[in-house]
Motif scaffolding. Structure first.
Motif, PDB file in Angstrom:
ATOM      1  N   SER A 209       4.080  22.695  10.875  1.00 60.96           N
ATOM      2  CA  SER A 209       4.187  21.283  10.477  1.00 60.96           C
ATOM      3  C   SER A 209       3.423  20.986   9.203  1.00 60.96           C
ATOM      4  O   SER A 209       3.455  19.851   8.703  1.00 60.96           O
ATOM      5  N   GLY A 210       2.750  22.003   8.641  1.00 58.62           N
ATOM      6  CA  GLY A 210       2.059  21.836   7.370  1.00 58.62           C
ATOM      7  C   GLY A 210       2.988  21.574   6.204  1.00 58.62           C
ATOM      8  O   GLY A 210       2.529  21.177   5.120  1.00 58.62           O
ATOM      9  N   TRP A 211       4.297  21.788   6.395  1.00 56.89           N
ATOM     10  CA  TRP A 211       5.243  21.487   5.305  1.00 56.89           C
ATOM     11  C   TRP A 211       5.300  19.982   5.015  1.00 56.89           C
ATOM     12  O   TRP A 211       5.657  19.582   3.907  1.00 56.89           O
ATOM     13  N   ASN A 212       4.944  19.145   6.005  1.00 55.08           N
ATOM     14  CA  ASN A 212       4.980  17.694   5.831  1.00 55.08           C
ATOM     15  C   ASN A 212       3.586  17.195   5.483  1.00 55.08           C
ATOM     16  O   ASN A 212       2.686  17.213   6.322  1.00 55.08           O
ATOM     17  N   PRO A 213       3.356  16.730   4.253  1.00 49.55           N
ATOM     18  CA  PRO A 213       2.011  16.297   3.859  1.00 49.55           C
ATOM     19  C   PRO A 213       1.495  15.107   4.657  1.00 49.55           C
ATOM     20  O   PRO A 213       0.294  14.834   4.648  1.00 49.55           O
ATOM     21  N   GLU A 214       2.396  14.399   5.339  1.00 49.09           N
ATOM     22  CA  GLU A 214       1.975  13.238   6.124  1.00 49.09           C
ATOM     23  C   GLU A 214       1.644  13.604   7.570  1.00 49.09           C
ATOM     24  O   GLU A 214       1.181  12.758   8.342  1.00 49.09           O
TER      25      GLU A 214
END
Length: 481
Positions: A209-214
Motif C-alpha cells: 500500500s506504499g504506492w499510495n502516498p495518502e
C-alpha cells in the motif's frame, strides 16, 4: 482518533555519523573513489586492501571475488547517488548487511564491485499501532528490533535467523532466511508488508500500500501485482532495499515448553509432522539423531539410552490457559505416537539463548552446511543418505563431527540442516568431498535451498527449468538494462 506512535531515531552525532572506516587509510585507487567521497565523505568509504579483505568473506568457507571498494551510506539519498554513479559508469554494485550468513550470498561474483555496507541505516522509522506494522531501515539488526518492540508491548512474527545479533532485516528478507518462530509465522519474507527499494536507475519504489502516498503502509496486496514479492529472496540482484515494513503482534506474556524423545527417527518425524500440521507452536525443532542432542544439549539424554531423536516445542500466547492447553495437546500427540516426555529443559534453553546458540558451533571446526527446505515426511529419506555418506568417508574416525536438525515451517515442511565440522585444515579435503555428496543428496531427495549464493547457486542453476530462469532474467533485464 489515530493512536499511531512514531518512533524516529534521535538526531545525535552518533546516529548522524554512524560507523566509519578510518582504522586504515584508503588507497584511493578505485576508479570511483573520488566520486564516492563527494557523496559520503572520506570517513565512510575505503578501498585499502586490509578493509577489502575484511569484507571479502561471510561466515562460510567459500571464496568469491573481493569487492573493489566499500562504502557505508547513511541515508536513502546517499544510496540513490551511489547507485546512479554506478549505473552511469556500468560498475557492479553489491548491497550487504551483517555478512554473517553461511552461503556466500553477499559476496561479489565480478571484480571491482562497489559494496554497500548498510549497517549505518539502522533506525526505526515508524511504529504504526493502528495497523500493527513497524517500518525500519535496512541495516536494523534483528536482536535490537526485538528488544525495542518488546519495550512497547509488541513482538515480530519471524524473529530473525539464528545469528540475529549480527544479521540485518534487509539481508534476511533478501535470502529467504529461516530462524526463530518460523514454525508459526513462516520464513523472513512472510512477515514483510512493504519495501522501499532503490532501483538500478536510482529511482525509489515503495511496494504494497506504499504506492499510495495518502495511505498508511498496512497491506502487501493492493490493486496491482505483488511487487514486494519480486524483491524478496532476490539476493540483492534487483535493487537496494532501504526500508522494510513488518507485521507486528501483541507481546505474548505466557510461555510453555516441552521436549519429547523417540526411539527412532521414523516415529519422531510422524510426531513432528502431526504437531506442525495443527499450528500449535511458536517454534518446533527436531534433532534428527542422538549425536545432535549430545552436541546441543550435553547430558540431556544420559538417562535415556533408548532415545535417538528428540522434538523441542516452544509455545507462546497472550493467554495463560491457552498456552497450557496447547502444551497438553502436544504432549498427548507426542505420547500417542510412541514418544517420551523429557521435560522442558532443552526447549527453554534453546529459546532463552536465541542468537547465541550458533556461535559456539564454530568451536567444532570449519562449518560445512546443507541448509535447505523439504517436506517433513521426507526427513528420514535424507538421513539414510547422509549416514551412508558419513560411513563412506569414515567421518567419525577422522574426527569430523556432525549435527542434523530440522525446524518446522508453515504447515508441513521444514528447514533441514545437516552440518559437518572439519576440526583442522588438514581434514578439509576429506570433509569437502563428503559435503559435496551431501549437497547432491539433499536435492536428489526432494530438497530445495531457501537461499542461493555460492553454497547452492551452481546446483540450483543445473536443476532449474529454462522457462523459470529465463523469466527471472527478463525481470532483471527490464529493471536493470
Amino acid at each position: 482518533m489515530s493512536k499511531r506512535c512514531f518512533l524516529i531515531e534521535a538526531s545525535n552525532q552518533e546516529a548522524t555519523e554512524g560507523q566509519i572506516m578510518t582504522v586504515v587509510q584508503s588507497s584511493a585507487s578505485h576508479p570511483l573513489y573520488g566520486d564516492i567521497v563527494t557523496i559520503v565523505g572520506k570517513n565512510r568509504v575505503n578501498d585499502n586492501p586490509v578493509i577489502i579483505s575484511a569484507y571479502s568473506k561471510d561466515s562460510c568457507h567459500l571464496e568469491a571475488e573481493r569487492p573493489g571498494i566499500v562504502v557505508m551510506p547513511n541515508s536513502v539519498e546517499e544510496v540513490q547517488k551511489i547507485v546512479r554513479l554506478c549505473s552511469s559508469t556500468k560498475t557492479p554494485i553489491m548491497p550487504a548487511g551483517g555478512r554473517n550468513g553461511i552461503c556466500g550470498a553477499c559476496l561479489p561474483r565480478v571484480t571491482n564491485a562497489v559494496m554497500l555496507d548498510m549497517i549505518n541505516m539502522n533506525g526505526i522509522v515508524n511504529l504504526d499501532e493502528d495497523v500493527m506494522t513497524i517500518t525500519v531501515e535496512a541495516g536494523m539488526r534483528w536482536a535490537e528490533l526485538i528488544h525495542r518492540l518488546d519495550d512497547k508491548g509488541y513482538k515480530l512474527g519471524f524473529r530473525g535467523p539464528y545469528g540475529g545479533n549480527a544479521a540485518t532485516v534487509a539481508g534476511s528478507v533478501s535470502i529467504n532466511s529461516m530462524g526463530y518462530a518460523a514454525s508459526r509465522f513462516g520464513p523472513a519474507p512472510e512477515g514483510v508488508v512493504s519495501l522501499e527499494v532503490v532501483l538500478p536507475n536510482g529511482e525509489i519504489v515503495r511496494t504494497g500500500s506504499g504506492w499510495n502516498p495518502e495511505a498508511q503502509i498496512f497491506t502487501r496486496y493492493s490493486s496491482f501485482a505483488d511487487l514486494t514479492g519480486i524483491f524478496l529472496g532476490d539476493h540483492g540482484t534487483l535493487g537496494v532495499k532501504t526500508k522494510v515494513t513488518f507485521k507486528i503482534y501483541p507481546k505474548a506474556e505466557f510461555s510453555t515448553y516441552i521436549d519429547l524423545g523417540y526411539k527412532n527417527l521414523k516415529d519422531a518425524t510422524a510426531a513432528f509432522l502431526e504437531i506442525q500440521k495443527r499450528g500449535l507452536t511458536e517454534e518446533l525443532n527436531c534433532l534428527l539423531a542422538r549425536e545432535s542432542a549430545d552436541t546441543y544439549f550435553p547430558g540431556l539424554l544420559d538417562s535415556h539410552p533408548e532415545i535417538n531423536a528428540t522434538i523441542h516445542c516452544v509455545i507462546m500466547e497472550t493467554d495463560k490457559q491457552l498456552a497450557e492447553r496447547k502444551v497438553q495437546i502436544i504432549r498427548d500427540i507426542g505420547l500417542d505416537l510412541k514418544g517420551k516426555d523429557l521435560g522442558n529443559f532443552a526447549a527453554q534453553i534453546h529459546w532463552a539463548e536465541k542468537f547465541n546458540e550458533v556461535q559456539p558451533m564454530y568451536n567444532n571446526g570449519f562449518w560445512l552446511n546443507t541448509c535447505h527446505l523439504r517436506p517433513i515426511s521426507r526427513i528420514p529419506e535424507l538421513m539414510d543418505r547422509m549416514r551412508a555418506i558419513f560411513k563412506k568417508y569414515s567421518l567419525e574416525k577422522n574426527g569430523i563431527k556432525w549435527i542434523a536438525d530440522a525446524l518446522a515451517v508453515d504447515r508441513a515442511y521444514a528447514a533441514a540442516w545437516v552440518t559437518i565440522f572439519a576440526p583442522t585444515k588438514d581434514k578439509m579435503e576429506l570433509a569437502e568431498k563428503a559435503w559435496n555428496e551431501m549437497l547432491d543428496a539433499a536435492m536428489e531427495t526432494g530438497g530445495c535451498p531457501y537461499w542461493s549464493g555460492l553454497l547452492w547457486e551452481k546446483r540450483a542453476l543445473e536443476k532449474v527449468n529454462d522457462t523459470f530462469i529465463q523469466l527471472y532474467r527478463t525481470i532483471k533485464k527490464s529493471i536493470d538494462p
